[in-house]
Structures are given as structure tokens and as C-alpha cells.
Design a protein around this motif. Structure first.
Motif, PDB file in Angstrom:
ATOM      1  N   UNK A  46       0.828  -1.210   0.000  1.00  0.00           N
ATOM      2  CA  UNK A  46       0.000   0.000   0.000  1.00  0.00           C
ATOM      3  C   UNK A  46       0.859   1.255   0.000  1.00  0.00           C
ATOM      4  N   UNK A  47       2.006   1.191   0.679  1.00  0.00           N
ATOM      5  CA  UNK A  47       2.911   2.342   0.723  1.00  0.00           C
ATOM      6  C   UNK A  47       3.514   2.635  -0.649  1.00  0.00           C
ATOM      7  N   UNK A  48       3.713   1.572  -1.439  1.00  0.00           N
ATOM      8  CA  UNK A  48       4.335   1.759  -2.758  1.00  0.00           C
ATOM      9  C   UNK A  48       3.307   2.059  -3.843  1.00  0.00           C
ATOM     10  N   UNK A  49       2.021   2.015  -3.494  1.00  0.00           N
ATOM     11  CA  UNK A  49       0.972   2.369  -4.463  1.00  0.00           C
ATOM     12  C   UNK A  49       1.077   3.857  -4.777  1.00  0.00           C
ATOM     13  N   UNK A  50       0.759   4.220  -6.007  1.00  0.00           N
ATOM     14  CA  UNK A  50       0.832   5.640  -6.381  1.00  0.00           C
ATOM     15  C   UNK A  50      -0.295   5.966  -7.351  1.00  0.00           C
ATOM     16  N   UNK A  51      -0.317   7.203  -7.805  1.00  0.00           N
ATOM     17  CA  UNK A  51      -1.326   7.660  -8.775  1.00  0.00           C
ATOM     18  C   UNK A  51      -2.739   7.590  -8.225  1.00  0.00           C
ATOM     19  N   UNK A  52      -2.886   7.698  -6.921  1.00  0.00           N
ATOM     20  CA  UNK A  52      -4.221   7.667  -6.347  1.00  0.00           C
ATOM     21  C   UNK A  52      -4.399   8.743  -5.301  1.00  0.00           C
ATOM     22  N   UNK A  53      -5.656   8.987  -4.937  1.00  0.00           N
ATOM     23  CA  UNK A  53      -5.968  10.030  -3.955  1.00  0.00           C
ATOM     24  C   UNK A  53      -7.191   9.604  -3.149  1.00  0.00           C
ATOM     25  N   UNK A  54      -7.237  10.029  -1.890  1.00  0.00           N
ATOM     26  CA  UNK A  54      -8.407   9.799  -1.053  1.00  0.00           C
ATOM     27  C   UNK A  54      -8.797  11.113  -0.391  1.00  0.00           C
ATOM     28  N   UNK A  55     -10.091  11.310  -0.177  1.00  0.00           N
ATOM     29  CA  UNK A  55     -10.567  12.514   0.498  1.00  0.00           C
ATOM     30  C   UNK A  55     -11.722  12.162   1.416  1.00  0.00           C
ATOM     31  N   UNK A  56     -11.675  12.697   2.641  1.00  0.00           N
ATOM     32  CA  UNK A  56     -12.764  12.502   3.598  1.00  0.00           C
ATOM     33  C   UNK A  56     -13.792  13.613   3.401  1.00  0.00           C
ATOM     34  N   UNK A  57     -15.068  13.230   3.402  1.00  0.00           N
ATOM     35  CA  UNK A  57     -16.159  14.185   3.203  1.00  0.00           C
ATOM     36  C   UNK A  57     -17.046  14.204   4.442  1.00  0.00           C
ATOM     37  N   UNK A  58     -17.335  15.401   4.917  1.00  0.00           N
ATOM     38  CA  UNK A  58     -18.199  15.558   6.083  1.00  0.00           C
ATOM     39  C   UNK A  58     -19.317  16.526   5.722  1.00  0.00           C
TER      40      UNK A  58
END
Length: 294
Positions: A118-130
Motif C-alpha cells: 500500500x505504501x508503494x501504491x501511487x497515482x491515487x488520492x483519497x478525500x474525507x467528506x463531512x
């Protein structure tokens, strides 16, 4: 007898200095030494690193697994027994350890490999929505390729995951009270983790699973089971699948649970559960001071 569930937090709950007080427990010292042999680095050193290495996935996941496992062991040793177990993402590994599906070493080896991938994964993004309109959010996700609902934590708090372009596109098209980009290396809990999940499967298949001694609610399938094969299959799906925490929470009263103990740093899970199931008794065990007397 009060029916009790134990829940274990995942990445995001880590805190600088966590686990240091556990050194006064003889059983903890053995686990810390064993972890250093397996990992090649010192858990307690990372937990008090001023460079905040603890927030890096490579270190976060093994540190949480070790600290939470030690706390769970002490509770079990002192005669506390849960009726149900669950963990949020990484926390599911501690739930399976507490259910004696695998031993401490096997679990840590799995977590170590998971963290590396998971640490070596790239090209991705996550965002928390409230604070958002769920119907609007789900419609936009459906209409936007390469983005998914990764963590369904509560009616008012979710995490979306995907390519940076797709995540930003969704955020631009919905009304949201607050959107917070997460400090992670990749699009966890999404199909973008498929390659990492395939690599992880080889490691997972090599580890024998026993039937759980206590039923476990899994992230990808919030239905309790003790069956080893089902628990392993669910764990395999977890890396690309959504964390269905809202459903796990709502399942607790259905299973007759009256009390929930969050084992690990912070109070994220009990905070979420309190808003959805206000009648449950909630407790936190995050340090030696929180442990019941022997």
C-alpha cells in the motif's frame, strides 16, 4: 452478562507516543522484540519519532497492529471476553488475531506485506467528506469513472478514493460542508489497488487460518462468521473493497450487542458508533491506564 463487541481502529488513529506505556507489561516486551525481528525496525522508536515516521503507511500499519494486539492480549489474559469482533480496515487484522484466526507473528507478517504494497501504491488520492447529500454524492460517483466510495463510515462521514482527477471532479460537482484530502500514497479500498491485491494474495494464501473463536464482522461483508475460509476470502477482497463501517455499526444491536470497547489509540470508532447507536455503552482502551485491574 452484557453482550460486548471489541472494535479496533485503523490507519488515521495513530498518535505519537502510543504504546510507550506498554513497556511496563512483560508480555508487551516479548511482542516488541518479536516485531523487531520480523520488521527489521523498532516499533517504539517509530512511535516516538520526531520526524513523524508514524504517519507513513509503511510504519503506521505494523505499529497499530502491534500496539492493539498487546492491549487485546492483556484484556483476554485478565478474563475479559468479547462476543463479537470487528476492525476498521487495518483493524480487521487485529480482530482476526484476537479471534485466534492466526498467531501474532503470522498476522504481523501479513500486515508488513500489506503496508509495503500500500505504501508503494501511487497515482491515487483519497478525500474525507463531512456533511453532504448522499444521493447527490452517489450519483456523481456513478457518473465518474475511476472513483469509488472507499469508507462508508457514517451517514455524515465518508471517504472517496480514486485517481486525483476523478476525486477532484466529484468534489467540484457536489455540495460538501468539508472535504479533507488524506495523507496517503494511493487510492486505498478501490479497484486501483488491484495489482497490490494480487501480489498480496500470494502471501495470504501461504498463511493458514483457523476458525475464529469469536464471530468477526468483516469490512467487505458485515455479517458475523467464524469460518476460516470465509474470513480469509473477505480479507483478500478488503484491499480493493469498500470499508462498510456504517453497516458494521448498525449490525451491532441486531446481534444483541449492548457494550462496545474500542481497543487502540484515539476514539474515532466510538465517536462514529455513538452518533449511529446512542443506546450502546461505549468504552475506550488505548493505554495501560485504561486497562481493567488484574
Amino acid at each position: 452478562m452484557t453482550k460486548t463487541a471489541w472494535v479496533f481502529p485503523g490507519q488515521g488513529s495513530q498518535a505519537i507516543g502510543m504504546g510507550l506505556d506498554l513497556l511496563e507489561l512483560p508480555s508487551a516486551q516479548r511482542h516488541f522484540e518479536q516485531a523487531q525481528e520480523i520488521l527489521g525496525w523498532d516499533i517504539l522508536e517509530i512511535c516516538q519519532s520526531q520526524e513523524d515516521k508514524l504517519s507513513r503507511t509503511l510504519y503506521t500499519q505494523p505499529c497499530l497492529y502491534v500496539v492493539e494486539s498487546i492491549l487485546a492480549d492483556v484484556l483476554l489474559d485478565r478474563g475479559n471476553t468479547p462476543n463479537l469482533l470487528a476492525g476498521h480496515s487495518l483493524g480487521e487484522y487485529v480482530a482476526l488475531y484476537a479471534a485466534r484466526v492466526f498467531d501474532f507473528e503470522a498476522g504481523l507478517r501479513l500486515v508488513k506485506r500489506r503496508a509495503e504494497l500500500m505504501d508503494s501504491a501511487s497515482d491515487g488520492m483519497m478525500a474525507a467528506l463531512i456533511g453532504f447529500d448522499r444521493a447527490q454524492l452517489e450519483q456523481q460517483i456513478q457518473q465518474t469513472p475511476n472513483v469509488v466510495l472507499a469508507n462508508d463510515n457514517s451517514p455524515a462521514q465518508v471517504v472517496i478514493s480514486g485517481t486525483p482527477e476523478a476525486v477532484k471532479d466529484v468534489l467540484a460537482k457536489i455540495k460538501v460542508k468539508r472535504a479533507v484530502p488524506l495523507n496517503v500514497s494511493g487510492a486505498f479500498h478501490s479497484p486501483l489497488m488491484a495489482e497490490a491485491a494480487n501480489e498480496f494474495q500470494e502471501v495470504l494464501e501461504s498463511v493458514p487460518f483457523a476458525d475464529a473463536q469469536v464471530p468477526v464482522l468483516s469490512n467487505v461483508e458485515p455479517v458475523p462468521t467464524v469460518e476460516a475460509a470465509a474470513l480469509k476470502n473477505r480479507l483478500q477482497l478488503q484491499m480493493t473493497g469498500s470499508v462498510r463501517w456504517q453497516e458494521i455499526t448498525m449490525q451491532l444491536p441486531v446481534e444483541g450487542i449492548e457494550r462496545v470497547v474500542e481497543i487502540g489509540p484515539g476514539k474515532v470508532l466510538t465517536g462514529l458508533i455513538k452518533r449511529m447507536c446512542p443506546d450502546l455503552v461505549l468504552e475506550n482502551v488505548g493505554s495501560v491506564a485504561d486497562l481493567p485491574a488484574e
